[in-house]
Design a protein around this motif. Structure first.
Motif, short mmCIF file in Angstrom:
data_model
loop_
_atom_site.label_atom_id
_atom_site.label_comp_id
_atom_site.label_asym_id
_atom_site.label_seq_id
_atom_site.Cartn_x
_atom_site.Cartn_y
_atom_site.Cartn_z
N LYS A 39 22.11 10.81 61.38
CA LYS A 39 22.91 11.09 60.23
C LYS A 39 24.39 11.25 60.21
O LYS A 39 25.01 11.79 59.23
CB LYS A 39 22.43 12.70 59.84
N SER A 40 24.81 10.88 61.49
CA SER A 40 26.32 10.62 61.62
C SER A 40 26.83 9.94 62.73
O SER A 40 25.90 9.47 63.54
CB SER A 40 27.04 12.11 61.65
N TRP A 41 28.17 9.33 62.70
CA TRP A 41 28.43 8.71 63.91
C TRP A 41 28.34 9.54 65.06
O TRP A 41 28.21 9.21 66.35
CB TRP A 41 30.10 8.44 63.61
N GLU A 42 28.57 10.83 65.12
CA GLU A 42 28.60 11.84 66.19
C GLU A 42 27.15 11.68 66.70
O GLU A 42 26.95 11.98 68.04
CB GLU A 42 28.93 13.24 66.00
N ASP A 43 25.85 11.50 65.68
CA ASP A 43 24.75 11.84 66.31
C ASP A 43 24.61 10.35 66.88
O ASP A 43 23.94 10.34 67.94
CB ASP A 43 24.00 11.68 65.12
N VAL A 44 25.10 9.19 66.47
CA VAL A 44 24.93 8.08 67.24
C VAL A 44 25.33 8.09 68.62
O VAL A 44 24.67 7.69 69.60
CB VAL A 44 25.67 6.83 66.45
N VAL A 45 26.73 8.48 68.83
CA VAL A 45 27.35 8.71 70.10
C VAL A 45 26.50 9.64 70.90
O VAL A 45 26.30 9.08 72.40
CB VAL A 45 28.83 9.23 69.93
#
Length: 169
Positions: A39-45
């Motif tokens: 749901k976000s770039w932070e989630d991907v990372v």
């Protein structure tokens, strides 16, 4: 309730009804890190960092491949970003010892960390490759976002590593 049709010797072949699917990448997604629900770039990372915590699967230097991220599904745009796409710094901080390639949900671009760019020498490309684009920040430095054929250098680097890796018997 079965209906039988006499085709009088003619051939019929059942068809696949699919708007646009690539079966090999769909299958690979089951082996790679699935990022389609992020749901976000932070989630991907965070998912990359969690996967890399498994040192047996991802020892230092081993590539991590993820698939399915799409910024259009995210709750908010990444900060910082270039043209709405994230920049590699957070990803690179989470994965300093392993090259990372994250393939976009469309399959038409990839996001890579600093280690992958270093191995593929992306910083040495003064111009975009024909048919592709290396997204760059305001200072001209690669952001890690690679469109179309710009990902090819990463694929070649990954394939070199795979060729050198010992095979399990």
């Amino acid at each position: 309730a079965t209906r039988t049709i006499d085709l009088q010797g003619r051939l019929t072949i059942p068809g696949f009804i699919d708007g646009h699917g690539h079966f090999i990448p769909l299958g690979r997604m089951k082996l790679d890190l699935d990022l389609s629900a992020c749901k976000s770039w932070e989630d991907v990372v965070a998912r990359v960092a969690d996967a890399l915590a498994d040192k047996k699967r991802y020892p230092t230097g081993r590539w991590l491949i993820g698939r399915g991220w799409h910024q259009g599904k995210w709750d908010k745009p990444p900060v910082p970003n270039v043209e709405g796409y994230p920049v590699h710094e957070k990803l690179s901080q989470a994965s300093p010892a392993n090259p990372v390639l994250l393939i976009h949900g469309t399959g038409h671009m990839g996001m890579v960390n600093a280690k992958a760019m270093q191995i593929a020498k992306i910083g040495d490309f003064p111009r975009d490759p024909k048919g592709g684009r290396i997204l760059r920040d305001k200072d001209g430095k690669p952001t890690g976002a690679l469109r179309e054929t710009a990902v090819d250098a990463i694929y070649r680097a990954y394939e070199r590593e795979q060729a050198q890796r010992p095979r399990k018997e």
